[in-house]
Design a protein around this motif. Structure first.
Motif, PDB file in Angstrom:
ATOM      1  N   ARG A 242       0.596  -1.247  -0.034  1.00  0.00           N
ATOM      2  CA  ARG A 242       0.154   0.001  -0.110  1.00  0.00           C
ATOM      3  C   ARG A 242       0.907   1.281  -0.080  1.00  0.00           C
ATOM      4  NH1 ARG A 242      -4.501   0.623   4.704  1.00  0.00           N
ATOM      5  NH2 ARG A 242      -6.177   1.701   3.475  1.00  0.00           N
ATOM      6  N   ARG A 243       2.039   1.168   0.873  1.00  0.00           N
ATOM      7  CA  ARG A 243       2.946   2.269   0.804  1.00  0.00           C
ATOM      8  C   ARG A 243       3.661   2.712  -0.668  1.00  0.00           C
ATOM      9  NH1 ARG A 243       3.695   4.675   5.925  1.00  0.00           N
ATOM     10  NH2 ARG A 243       2.747   3.656   7.635  1.00  0.00           N
ATOM     11  N   ALA A 244       3.938   1.503  -1.196  1.00  0.00           N
ATOM     12  CA  ALA A 244       4.447   1.482  -2.514  1.00  0.00           C
ATOM     13  C   ALA A 244       3.557   2.077  -3.524  1.00  0.00           C
ATOM     14  CB  ALA A 244       4.958   0.016  -2.704  1.00  0.00           C
ATOM     15  N   SER A 245       2.286   1.794  -3.431  1.00  0.00           N
ATOM     16  CA  SER A 245       1.267   2.266  -4.128  1.00  0.00           C
ATOM     17  C   SER A 245       1.481   4.099  -3.996  1.00  0.00           C
ATOM     18  CB  SER A 245      -0.017   1.840  -4.157  1.00  0.00           C
ATOM     19  OG  SER A 245      -0.617   2.464  -2.849  1.00  0.00           O
TER      20      SER A 245
ATOM     21  N   LEU B   5      -1.444   1.749  -9.363  1.00  0.00           N
ATOM     22  CA  LEU B   5      -2.796   0.879  -9.394  1.00  0.00           C
ATOM     23  C   LEU B   5      -2.316  -0.605  -9.200  1.00  0.00           C
ATOM     24  CD1 LEU B   5      -4.905   2.521 -12.094  1.00  0.00           C
ATOM     25  CD2 LEU B   5      -5.146   2.759  -9.734  1.00  0.00           C
ATOM     26  N   THR B   6      -1.090  -0.961  -9.905  1.00  0.00           N
ATOM     27  CA  THR B   6      -0.670  -2.463  -9.545  1.00  0.00           C
ATOM     28  C   THR B   6      -0.220  -2.752  -8.268  1.00  0.00           C
ATOM     29  OG1 THR B   6       0.039  -2.354 -11.834  1.00  0.00           O
ATOM     30  CG2 THR B   6       0.929  -4.148 -10.539  1.00  0.00           C
ATOM     31  N   ALA B   7       0.235  -1.828  -7.474  1.00  0.00           N
ATOM     32  CA  ALA B   7       0.742  -2.041  -6.174  1.00  0.00           C
ATOM     33  C   ALA B   7      -0.326  -2.331  -5.378  1.00  0.00           C
ATOM     34  CB  ALA B   7       1.637  -0.836  -5.956  1.00  0.00           C
ATOM     35  N   HIS B   8      -1.503  -1.320  -5.509  1.00  0.00           N
ATOM     36  CA  HIS B   8      -2.645  -1.107  -4.795  1.00  0.00           C
ATOM     37  C   HIS B   8      -3.491  -2.267  -4.995  1.00  0.00           C
ATOM     38  CE1 HIS B   8      -6.244   0.515  -3.037  1.00  0.00           C
ATOM     39  NE2 HIS B   8      -5.572   1.373  -2.445  1.00  0.00           N
ATOM     40  N   ARG B   9      -3.676  -2.655  -6.276  1.00  0.00           N
ATOM     41  CA  ARG B   9      -4.280  -4.165  -6.464  1.00  0.00           C
ATOM     42  C   ARG B   9      -3.849  -5.311  -5.790  1.00  0.00           C
ATOM     43  NH1 ARG B   9      -5.117  -3.235 -11.314  1.00  0.00           N
ATOM     44  NH2 ARG B   9      -3.210  -4.156 -12.257  1.00  0.00           N
TER      45      ARG B   9
ATOM     46  N   ARG C  95     -12.131   0.665  -0.076  1.00  0.00           N
ATOM     47  CA  ARG C  95     -12.735   1.963  -0.194  1.00  0.00           C
ATOM     48  C   ARG C  95     -11.554   2.928  -0.798  1.00  0.00           C
ATOM     49  NH1 ARG C  95     -14.083   0.781   5.582  1.00  0.00           N
ATOM     50  NH2 ARG C  95     -16.246   0.148   5.435  1.00  0.00           N
ATOM     51  N   GLU C  96     -10.413   2.905  -0.682  1.00  0.00           N
ATOM     52  CA  GLU C  96      -9.407   3.621  -1.525  1.00  0.00           C
ATOM     53  C   GLU C  96      -9.738   3.221  -2.983  1.00  0.00           C
ATOM     54  OE1 GLU C  96      -5.627   3.228   0.035  1.00  0.00           O
ATOM     55  OE2 GLU C  96      -5.831   3.856   1.772  1.00  0.00           O
ATOM     56  N   ARG C  97      -9.931   2.001  -3.354  1.00  0.00           N
ATOM     57  CA  ARG C  97      -9.956   1.654  -4.798  1.00  0.00           C
ATOM     58  C   ARG C  97     -11.420   2.499  -5.206  1.00  0.00           C
ATOM     59  NH1 ARG C  97     -11.589  -4.384  -6.264  1.00  0.00           N
ATOM     60  NH2 ARG C  97     -13.710  -3.413  -5.725  1.00  0.00           N
ATOM     61  N   ARG C  98     -12.240   2.573  -4.656  1.00  0.00           N
ATOM     62  CA  ARG C  98     -13.491   3.153  -5.173  1.00  0.00           C
ATOM     63  C   ARG C  98     -13.241   4.366  -5.388  1.00  0.00           C
ATOM     64  NH1 ARG C  98     -18.059  -0.378  -1.786  1.00  0.00           N
ATOM     65  NH2 ARG C  98     -18.165  -2.088  -3.493  1.00  0.00           N
ATOM     66  N   VAL C  99     -12.627   5.216  -4.620  1.00  0.00           N
ATOM     67  CA  VAL C  99     -12.372   6.597  -4.542  1.00  0.00           C
ATOM     68  C   VAL C  99     -11.205   7.071  -5.880  1.00  0.00           C
ATOM     69  CG1 VAL C  99     -11.299   8.319  -3.429  1.00  0.00           C
ATOM     70  CG2 VAL C  99     -12.595   7.002  -2.187  1.00  0.00           C
TER      71      VAL C  99
END
Length: 546
Positions: free
Chosen positions: A427-430, A440-444, A464-468
Motif C-alpha cells: 500500500r505504501r509502495a502504491s 494501481l498495480t501495487a494497490h491491487r 474504499r481507497e480503490r473506489r475513490v
C-alpha cells in the motif's frame, strides 16, 4: 488426613504438600492455598516446616497463576523470628511472586542464605536474580555467571531440579542476548528430560515451554511457536502454563491473518491468573479489530502494565497492540507509550524481538523514531523477520529509495506468510510509485494479498481507497465491515448519512444543511465509496448499527 495436636512432624507437612499439589492439578488454586495457609497457622508448626510449605505454595502459584493470595499467606511470615535459612528461602520465593521486587527481595534472600551456608537455597536465589523478567540490568553476562554458579552448586549437591532450572533460566538469558540456537538447546534440555513426578521439575518444564514459545513468537517463527502448545498436551502442566501456551498459539494465528481461529483459541482458555487474563484481553482486542464491526474501546493500559511486570516480550507486544488500537480509533498521538518503552530497554541492549516496537513508532511518528533509535541500530534484534522489520523501519525513516524498498519488503513478508504487513508495504509502495499504472498495480496487489483472509478491516479500507480512485476490481467489502462506524467519515458526511438514512432526498438534505444540491450529491457519492453501500436500505442498516 489427620491434623496434629501441638507438635508437627515432617510426615504431616509432606501430606499437606501432596494434597495441595493434587488440588492445584485440578486447577483448585483457592483450595490449595487455603490448605497451606491453614498448615502455616497450625499450633506447633516449626521453623523448618515453613520451607516446604512455602515452596509448595510457590509451585501452586506457578501452576495456577494465583499470586496475590499466595503473597497474603507468605508476607506475614517475615515478621516471625525465622532462622537465616528459612528467612532467606521465604524472601527468595517472594521475589519470584513479585517480579518488580525481585532485585530487592532476591538479594536480601541470597545474603541470608549465604550467611546460613545453605547452598541449595543460594542456587535458587541466584537463579531468581538471573531470570530476565522486568529488566535486563545488570547485564546478560552477569546473569549467565549466576546461572553457571547455580548449576555448579546443583551438580555438587546432586540436585537435578536445580540443574534443570539453571538450563531454563540460561535459555531465557541467551535468547535476549541473541544467541538463539544455544537458547533453544537449553530449553529443550529441560522439557525433554522433565520428571513429571517432581513438582519443581514440572514447574520449570512449563516455564521453559512458555519462554521457548514466546521467543519463537518474537522471532516470527509462528508455526514453531504454536507447536509448543502441542508439546504441552503430552506433559502435565498447570492451567497457567497451558493457558499461556494457548495464548501464544492465538498470537501466531493472528500473525497468520487467522483472526477468527485465534478468537476461538482465546475463548477456550481457562485460568484466572492476571498475567494470563491480561494477555488474553490484549490478543482478543488485536483479533477483534480486524473482524469486528467496531474497534474495541478498551484502553488496555492495565493489561499492558501487567504484562510488563512478568515478561518483556509480551509487554512489548502489548504496547504495539495498544498503539494500533489507538490509531484505529483515531486517537491523537497513538504512539505515546512506544518511545518511552524503547528508551527503557535501550540501556540493557537486548538483541531479541523489540523490532516490532521500533517499526510501530516509525509508522506513527517517524521523527520521534529517528531520534529514539539513533543509538540502538547496532544491537538490532536477530532473525530473518527482524531484518525485514529493520528495512521497513529504515524506509519509513527515509533511509532507502521508498518504492523499490517497499516492493521488496512486501515480497519478503509474503514469502513468510505474513500477508498483513506485506499488504501495508505494498500500500505504501502504491503511494510513492513513479507512475499511475505502477501505483494501481501495487494497490491491487495489496488487495489481492488480503482477499480471503481475516484482515477484513484493512481490506475494507483498501477497497474504499480503490473506489475513490475509480480503479477496477472484483473484490467486495467484507460483511463485517460494510456498515462499520470507522469508515473515515467527516462530520459533514456523517450528517448527510444520517439524513439520507431517514429517507431524505438530496434536495431535502441540501435545504436542511444549508448546502447546494450538488454538494449533497457529492457527499452521498463519497459515502457510497467509503461504506461500500448502494441503496438507502443498506444506508439505513448502517445508521442503525451506528
Amino acid at each position: 488426613m489427620e491434623q496434629p495436636g501441638v507438635a508437627t512432624s515432617s510426615a504431616w507437612v509432606e501430606e499437606v504438600c501432596r494434597s495441595a499439589l493434587a488440588l492445584a492439578m485440578r486447577a483448585d488454586a483457592g483450595g490449595a492455598t487455603d490448605l497451606i495457609a491453614g498448615a502455616l497457622r497450625t499450633p506447633g508448626r516449626t521453623d523448618a516446616d515453613v520451607v516446604p510449605l512455602v515452596s509448595t505454595l510457590l509451585t501452586v502459584s506457578h501452576w495456577t497463576g494465583e499470586r496475590d493470595r499466595a503473597l497474603e499467606v507468605v508476607g506475614p511470615l517475615l515478621t516471625e523470628p525465622l532462622s537465616a535459612t528459612t528467612r532467606g528461602k521465604v524472601l527468595t520465593d517472594m521475589a519470584l511472586l513479585v517480579p518488580r521486587e525481585k532485585e530487592i527481595r532476591g538479594r536480601e534472600g541470597l545474603a541470608e542464605l549465604t550467611i546460613a551456608g545453605d547452598d541449595q537455597g543460594r542456587a535458587s536465589a541466584m537463579l531468581g536474580l538471573a531470570f530476565p523478567s522486568v529488566t535486563l540490568l545488570p547485564g546478560l553476562d552477569h546473569r549467565l555467571r549466576l546461572c553457571d554458579a547455580a548449576e555448579s552448586l546443583g551438580r555438587q549437591l546432586g540436585d537435578e531440579a536445580i540443574v534443570q532450572r539453571s538450563a531454563a533460566v540460561r535459555g531465557a538469558v541467551l535468547a535476549y542476548g541473541g544467541r538463539i540456537d544455544e537458547a533453544s538447546d537449553s530449553f529443550r534440555s529441560v522439557w525433554d528430560r522433565a520428571d513429571v513426578e517432581n513438582p519443581s521439575m514440572v514447574t520449570w518444564c512449563g516455564n521453559a515451554l512458555v519462554n521457548h514459545a514466546l521467543i519463537l513468537l518474537g522471532l516470527g517463527e509462528y508455526d514453531e511457536a504454536a507447536a509448543m502448545a502441542d508439546v504441552a498436551e503430552i506433559r502435565f502442566l498447570g492451567s497457567r502454563h497451558r493457558g499461556l501456551l494457548q495464548a501464544t498459539r492465538a498470537a501466531a494465528l493472528i500473525h497468520r491473518c487467522r483472526h477468527r481461529a485465534a478468537l476461538e483459541v482465546l475463548d477456550s482458555i481457562s485460568g484466572r491468573a492476571e498475567e494470563l487474563t491480561s494477555l488474553v484481553t490484549l490478543l482478543r482486542s488485536a483479533a477483534t479489530v480486524e473482524v469486528g464491526r467496531y474497534v474495541p474501546r478498551e484502553d488496555l493500559t492495565e493489561e499492558v502494565e501487567a504484562q510488563e511486570q512478568v515478561s518483556m516480550l509480551t509487554g512489548w507486544l502489548g504496547r504495539v497492540v495498544q498503539a494500533d488500537l489507538r490509531a484505529a480509533r483515531r486517537e491523537p498521538r497513538p504512539h505515546r507509550d512506544l518511545g518511552p518503552a524503547l528508551r527503557r530497554l535501550a540501556p540493557s541492549r537486548p538483541a531479541l524481538a523489540w523490532d516490532g516496537l521500533a517499526l510501530a513508532l516509525a509508522r506513527h511518528a517517524p521523527e520521534e523514531a529517528a531520534e529514539t533509535l539513533a543509538d540502538m541500530w547496532d544491537f538490532w534484534p536477530v532473525g530473518e523477520r527482524a531484518a525485514i522489520q529493520r528495512d521497513f523501519t529504515e524506509t519509513l525513516l527515509g533511509r532507502h529509495d521508498p518504492y523499490p524498498a517497499y516492493l521488496d519488503i512486501a515480497r519478503r513478508y509474503a514469502q513468510r506468510g505474513e500477508v498483513l504487513p506485506a499488504a501495508e508495504a505494498m500500500r505504501r509502495a502504491s503511494r510513492v510509485a513513479p507512475s499511475g499504472s505502477e501505483s494501481l498495480t501495487a494497490h491491487r496487489s495489496a488487495i489481492d494479498l488480503l482477499s480471503g483472509t481475516d484482515a477484513e478491516r484493512t481490506l475494507a479500507s483498501l477497497l474504499r481507497e480503490r473506489r475513490v480512485r475509480r480503479a477496477p476490481g472484483t473484490a467486495t467489502i467484507p460483511d463485517s465491515q460494510r456498515y462499520s462506524v470507522n469508515g473515515g467519515l467527516t462530520p459533514r458526511e456523517s450528517e448527510v448519512a444520517q439524513r439520507a438514512a431517514q429517507g431524505l432526498t438530496s434536495k431535502e438534505i441540501a435545504a436542511e444543511l444549508g448546502i447546494s444540491v450538488g454538494t449533497a450529491r457529492n457527499h452521498l457519492q463519497r459515502l457510497r465509496d467509503k461504506l461500500g453501500i448502494r441503496s438507502k436500505r443498506e444506508l439505513a442498516r448502517w445508521a442503525e448499527a451506528r
